[in-house]
Design a protein around this motif. Structure first.
Motif, PDB file in Angstrom:
ATOM      1  N   UNK A   9      25.282 -19.182  81.000  1.00  0.00           N
ATOM      2  CA  UNK A   9      26.608 -18.659  80.662  1.00  0.00           C
ATOM      3  C   UNK A   9      26.506 -17.856  79.364  1.00  0.00           C
ATOM      4  N   UNK A  10      25.704 -18.332  78.436  1.00  0.00           N
ATOM      5  CA  UNK A  10      25.598 -17.711  77.112  1.00  0.00           C
ATOM      6  C   UNK A  10      24.979 -16.316  77.156  1.00  0.00           C
ATOM      7  N   UNK A  11      23.804 -16.173  77.741  1.00  0.00           N
ATOM      8  CA  UNK A  11      23.052 -14.908  77.696  1.00  0.00           C
ATOM      9  C   UNK A  11      23.795 -13.727  78.334  1.00  0.00           C
ATOM     10  N   UNK A  12      24.365 -13.866  79.540  1.00  0.00           N
ATOM     11  CA  UNK A  12      25.062 -12.703  80.101  1.00  0.00           C
ATOM     12  C   UNK A  12      26.228 -12.225  79.234  1.00  0.00           C
ATOM     13  N   UNK A  13      26.816 -13.148  78.487  1.00  0.00           N
ATOM     14  CA  UNK A  13      27.942 -12.755  77.650  1.00  0.00           C
ATOM     15  C   UNK A  13      27.504 -12.106  76.348  1.00  0.00           C
ATOM     16  N   UNK A  14      26.278 -12.333  75.924  1.00  0.00           N
ATOM     17  CA  UNK A  14      25.709 -11.554  74.819  1.00  0.00           C
ATOM     18  C   UNK A  14      25.577 -10.108  75.288  1.00  0.00           C
ATOM     19  N   UNK A  15      25.089  -9.927  76.502  1.00  0.00           N
ATOM     20  CA  UNK A  15      24.964  -8.590  77.082  1.00  0.00           C
ATOM     21  C   UNK A  15      26.348  -7.954  77.224  1.00  0.00           C
ATOM     22  N   UNK A  16      27.328  -8.715  77.735  1.00  0.00           N
ATOM     23  CA  UNK A  16      28.688  -8.200  77.899  1.00  0.00           C
ATOM     24  C   UNK A  16      29.318  -7.782  76.586  1.00  0.00           C
ATOM     25  N   UNK A  17      29.136  -8.595  75.560  1.00  0.00           N
ATOM     26  CA  UNK A  17      29.660  -8.277  74.238  1.00  0.00           C
ATOM     27  C   UNK A  17      29.017  -6.996  73.701  1.00  0.00           C
ATOM     28  N   UNK A  18      27.712  -6.889  73.839  1.00  0.00           N
ATOM     29  CA  UNK A  18      26.989  -5.711  73.349  1.00  0.00           C
ATOM     30  C   UNK A  18      27.439  -4.442  74.072  1.00  0.00           C
ATOM     31  N   UNK A  19      27.509  -4.494  75.400  1.00  0.00           N
ATOM     32  CA  UNK A  19      27.946  -3.315  76.162  1.00  0.00           C
ATOM     33  C   UNK A  19      29.398  -2.963  75.853  1.00  0.00           C
ATOM     34  N   UNK A  20      30.233  -3.966  75.637  1.00  0.00           N
ATOM     35  CA  UNK A  20      31.622  -3.717  75.266  1.00  0.00           C
ATOM     36  C   UNK A  20      31.725  -2.991  73.933  1.00  0.00           C
ATOM     37  N   UNK A  21      30.919  -3.419  72.978  1.00  0.00           N
ATOM     38  CA  UNK A  21      30.908  -2.735  71.680  1.00  0.00           C
ATOM     39  C   UNK A  21      30.456  -1.284  71.819  1.00  0.00           C
ATOM     40  N   UNK A  22      29.447  -1.062  72.653  1.00  0.00           N
ATOM     41  CA  UNK A  22      28.966   0.306  72.880  1.00  0.00           C
ATOM     42  C   UNK A  22      30.083   1.167  73.471  1.00  0.00           C
ATOM     43  N   UNK A  23      30.814   0.626  74.452  1.00  0.00           N
ATOM     44  CA  UNK A  23      31.921   1.377  75.051  1.00  0.00           C
ATOM     45  C   UNK A  23      32.966   1.732  73.997  1.00  0.00           C
ATOM     46  N   UNK A  24      33.288   0.781  73.138  1.00  0.00           N
ATOM     47  CA  UNK A  24      34.308   1.051  72.124  1.00  0.00           C
ATOM     48  C   UNK A  24      33.824   2.080  71.105  1.00  0.00           C
ATOM     49  N   UNK A  25      32.535   2.076  70.775  1.00  0.00           N
ATOM     50  CA  UNK A  25      31.980   3.085  69.867  1.00  0.00           C
ATOM     51  C   UNK A  25      32.061   4.464  70.523  1.00  0.00           C
ATOM     52  N   UNK A  26      31.695   4.557  71.802  1.00  0.00           N
ATOM     53  CA  UNK A  26      31.795   5.836  72.523  1.00  0.00           C
ATOM     54  C   UNK A  26      33.247   6.316  72.521  1.00  0.00           C
ATOM     55  N   UNK A  55      29.806  14.005  79.301  1.00  0.00           N
ATOM     56  CA  UNK A  55      29.717  15.429  79.653  1.00  0.00           C
ATOM     57  C   UNK A  55      30.961  16.183  79.213  1.00  0.00           C
ATOM     58  N   UNK A  56      32.150  15.601  79.447  1.00  0.00           N
ATOM     59  CA  UNK A  56      33.387  16.296  79.122  1.00  0.00           C
ATOM     60  C   UNK A  56      33.850  16.037  77.698  1.00  0.00           C
ATOM     61  N   UNK A  57      33.249  15.029  77.067  1.00  0.00           N
ATOM     62  CA  UNK A  57      33.660  14.613  75.720  1.00  0.00           C
ATOM     63  C   UNK A  57      35.149  14.277  75.677  1.00  0.00           C
ATOM     64  N   UNK A  58      35.640  13.685  76.753  1.00  0.00           N
ATOM     65  CA  UNK A  58      37.036  13.272  76.850  1.00  0.00           C
ATOM     66  C   UNK A  58      37.087  11.821  77.305  1.00  0.00           C
ATOM     67  N   UNK A  59      37.916  11.045  76.639  1.00  0.00           N
ATOM     68  CA  UNK A  59      38.058   9.638  77.011  1.00  0.00           C
ATOM     69  C   UNK A  59      39.411   9.377  77.686  1.00  0.00           C
ATOM     70  N   UNK A  60      40.010  10.434  78.202  1.00  0.00           N
ATOM     71  CA  UNK A  60      41.321  10.307  78.847  1.00  0.00           C
ATOM     72  C   UNK A  60      41.300   9.251  79.945  1.00  0.00           C
ATOM     73  N   UNK A  61      40.212   9.177  80.696  1.00  0.00           N
ATOM     74  CA  UNK A  61      40.147   8.260  81.820  1.00  0.00           C
ATOM     75  C   UNK A  61      39.273   7.036  81.529  1.00  0.00           C
ATOM     76  N   UNK A  62      39.024   6.774  80.252  1.00  0.00           N
ATOM     77  CA  UNK A  62      38.243   5.599  79.867  1.00  0.00           C
ATOM     78  C   UNK A  62      39.219   4.523  79.411  1.00  0.00           C
ATOM     79  N   UNK A  63      39.285   3.408  80.117  1.00  0.00           N
ATOM     80  CA  UNK A  63      40.279   2.374  79.791  1.00  0.00           C
ATOM     81  C   UNK A  63      39.862   1.532  78.573  1.00  0.00           C
ATOM     82  N   UNK A  64      40.279   1.948  77.370  1.00  0.00           N
ATOM     83  CA  UNK A  64      39.884   1.243  76.144  1.00  0.00           C
ATOM     84  C   UNK A  64      40.479  -0.159  76.099  1.00  0.00           C
ATOM     85  N   UNK A  65      41.665  -0.353  76.642  1.00  0.00           N
ATOM     86  CA  UNK A  65      42.251  -1.697  76.670  1.00  0.00           C
ATOM     87  C   UNK A  65      41.362  -2.639  77.475  1.00  0.00           C
TER      88      UNK A  65
END
Length: 166
Positions: free
Chosen positions: A139-156, A105-115
């Motif tokens: 163990x494998x499947x949830x981490x595929x989801x975690x990796x995918x969501x992490x990539x999405x966050x970094x793209x945003x 909404x704000x188009x600001x990532x000031x408070x998004x912890x990229x690290x």
């Protein structure tokens, strides 16, 4: 993908790497919480990542009670539970009920912890490999989801960094 039959040494190595990276992932928000503590305000930071991380640690600990030889899962997720509870308590002490900053909404990532997003993505890769070498789909499947969501966050983050600053 064909996975070789038995690789306990590889599983152990990825488990240790997963623990080390997860340890740093759990500690990566320290700067944020020092800021919250010092300013006595959550400013625009959200608590959801820490609540989700606590829930994730609890689920992994529950899973570990159903398995054998998963000491590495128990150690890191016990530490994770402790540190996430501390973060949530600090957040609750200083939470401003009116502060609701939304990245999109704000188009600001000031408070998004990229690290935190980056470390959690790498952590998901390590735990994915650990699951592959143990041949444990739970163990494998949830981490595929975690990796995918992490990539999405970094793209945003990459899309909105430098925008919306006021």
């Amino acid at each position: 993908m064909a996975v070789p039959i038995d690789h306990p040494r590889a599983a152990f190595i990825f488990g240790i790497l997963g623990n080390v990276i997860s340890f740093f992932a759990f500690l990566s928000p320290l700067k944020t919480f020092k800021r919250i503590w010092k300013r006595k305000s959550t400013e625009g930071f959200q608590s959801l990542p820490y609540v989700v991380a606590l829930f994730s640690c609890i689920v992994w600990l529950y899973y570990a009670t159903l398995k054998t030889n998963v000491f590495l899962l128990v150690t890191i997720n016990s530490f994770g539970c402790a540190i996430e509870i501390i973060y949530i308590l600090i957040y609750m002490i200083y939470a401003d009920k009116r502060a609701r900053v939304k990245v999109i909404r704000t188009k600001s990532v000031e408070f998004m912890p990229i690290l935190l997003s980056s470390i959690l993505t790498v952590s998901a890769i390590m735990w994915f490999c650990y699951g592959i070498f143990l041949k444990d789909i739970w163990i494998t499947i949830p981490n595929v989801v975690g990796f995918t969501l992490g990539l999405i966050q970094m793209v945003v983050y990459l899309i909105y960094r430098g925008r919306g600053e006021r």
